[in-house]
Write an enzyme that holds these catalytic residues in place. Structure first.
Site, PDB file in Angstrom:
ATOM      1  N   CYS A  88      51.518  56.421   8.343  1.00 61.92           N
ATOM      2  CA  CYS A  88      52.450  57.370   8.959  1.00 61.92           C
ATOM      3  C   CYS A  88      53.175  58.259   7.952  1.00 61.92           C
ATOM      4  O   CYS A  88      53.838  59.215   8.338  1.00 61.92           O
ATOM      5  CB  CYS A  88      53.476  56.628   9.811  1.00 61.92           C
ATOM      6  SG  CYS A  88      52.750  55.761  11.213  1.00 61.92           S
ATOM      7  N   HIS A 330      54.075  61.382  18.248  1.00 60.42           N
ATOM      8  CA  HIS A 330      53.810  60.903  16.891  1.00 60.42           C
ATOM      9  C   HIS A 330      52.311  60.998  16.572  1.00 60.42           C
ATOM     10  O   HIS A 330      51.566  60.050  16.782  1.00 60.42           O
ATOM     11  CB  HIS A 330      54.295  59.454  16.785  1.00 60.42           C
ATOM     12  CG  HIS A 330      54.221  58.853  15.418  1.00 60.42           C
ATOM     13  ND1 HIS A 330      53.923  59.572  14.279  1.00 60.42           N
ATOM     14  CD2 HIS A 330      54.396  57.560  15.008  1.00 60.42           C
ATOM     15  CE1 HIS A 330      53.943  58.750  13.229  1.00 60.42           C
ATOM     16  NE2 HIS A 330      54.210  57.540  13.647  1.00 60.42           N
TER      17      HIS A 330
END
Length: 378
Positions: A88, A330
């Protein structure tokens, strides 16, 4: 006054972000990245020779997506391309990697950012058995799924369901407001008819209490829900970087310093804490010196745990002022690069004076944090 070889972001664009299976579902990671790269190049006047394209990606098809997208964006065959995976944090890691070459003396423009197409991510198989992800840590170390890790962190810090829901509600309200007033328009590049983020929803704040707990067996009764967690999404973001000496009259964000630090893999959501603390200490900066802060809001509990440890209030107006990943979505490999695009809009496009500082940070699976400190130059 920044040094001549300080990397400066002079253009920053992103695609809309759409939930997995939604408006961007038929586009590959390379398709999405190509649009963001092309938009950055079109916006850039501070130099034309491109030295490299560096993109972060987590769960794509493999191969070198950056090279494919660079060619598809019309760049010369001499421009190489590199794809990196820091989960991430990949998008910000790619920007840092590109910036390091500039700081080392290569004065050519670089495009960097991240991309993820959750909708087209391949099924992975080991020993004939499909699996959702590769290990974040080796045998003998904790290796929780990020969702379970966020629930564990909520229980550890006694972060209530009400507090998490309130934070998620703020993210949606802020993002809905910014979308309605056109606050995202200048950073977005339309692609295949999609021209706005589909994640922010005005009704979510009133619905959050209805979401069931994802882990009702947790020691705190389960406070994590789909409503106070991000949604897997598709999207891409890219920036153009040049050395300060070559930016001409173009305003931008100078990359002052970065930090990437490991933490307990059992609690990966705390990764931003040591990264930001290290970054602030080595630059003699405090959070009071920051005008804008972007943290990848993977989960309300994770963001709250990190912000609290950094001495920031739940409703600090500087943190994700236009909403974050809880509302926007996301796209794993892109999200940390989206944070830099957001800083560019909040500071450079908004006319913040030279010397204004902003911070981008993200937690990473396996127990890592990545952070970068930027400063407006004009």
């Amino acid at each position: 006054m920044v040094e001549p070889n300080t990397p400066v972001v002079v253009a920053a664009r992103r695609t809309p972000i759409a939930v997995k299976g939604g408006a961007l579902a038929d586009l590959t990671a390379a398709d999405l990245a190509t649009a963001a790269i092309r938009a950055c190049l079109d916006d850039t006047t501070a130099g034309t020779e491109v030295g490299d394209v560096v993109l972060g990606n987590c769960m794509g098809p493999g191969g070198n997506i950056a090279r494919v997208a660079a060619l598809a964006a019309g760049l010369d065959v001499a421009v190489p391309g590199m794809t990196i995976d820091r989960q991430c944090g990949s998008g910000l890691a790619a920007i840092i990697t590109a910036a390091e070459a500039i700081r080392a003396g290569d004065d050519r423009l670089r495009i960097a950012g991240g991309v993820e197409s959750c909708s087209t991510a391949p099924t992975r198989i080991a020993g004939g058995v499909p699996y959702a992800r590769a290990p974040f840590a080796p045998p003998g170390h904790p290796d929780p799924d990020m969702v379970r890790a966020a629930q564990d962190l909520a229980a550890k810090d006694a972060i209530s369901r009400e507090r998490q829901d309130a934070y998620a509600a703020r993210s949606h309200r802020r993002a809905v407001h910014t979308r309605e007033i056109g606050g995202f328009d200048a950073e977005l590049v339309a692609i295949r008819g999609a021209n706005e983020d589909t994640g922010p929803r005005a009704r979510i704040p009133d619905m959050l209490a209805r979401f069931p707990a994802l882990f009702p067996d947790a020691e705190d009764g389960g406070t994590l829900t789909a409503g106070n967690s991000c949604r897997d999404s598709d999207g891409a973001a890219a920036v153009a970087l040049v050395p300060a000496a070559h930016r001409g009259d173009a305003p931008g964000l100078a990359l002052i310093a970065t930090a990437t630090v490991g933490c307990d893999p059992a609690l990966p959501g705390l990764g931003p804490v040591p990264a930001v603390e290290h970054l602030l200490a080595k630059t003699d900066t405090t959070t009071a010196d920051l005008a804008a802060i972007e943290i990848v809001e993977a989960f309300a509990a994770q963001a709250l745990a990190a912000l609290t440890r950094l001495g920031l209030a739940d409703d600090d107006p500087r943190v994700c002022a236009d909403g974050g990943a809880l509302a926007l979505g996301h796209p794993w490999g892109a999200s940390a690069a989206v944070s830099v695009v957001r800083l560019f809009s909040r500071l450079v496009r908004a006319g913040a004076p030279a010397g204004t500082r902003g911070l981008a940070t993200a937690a990473v699976g396996g127990g890592l944090g990545v952070a970068a400190l930027f400063e407006v130059v004009r």
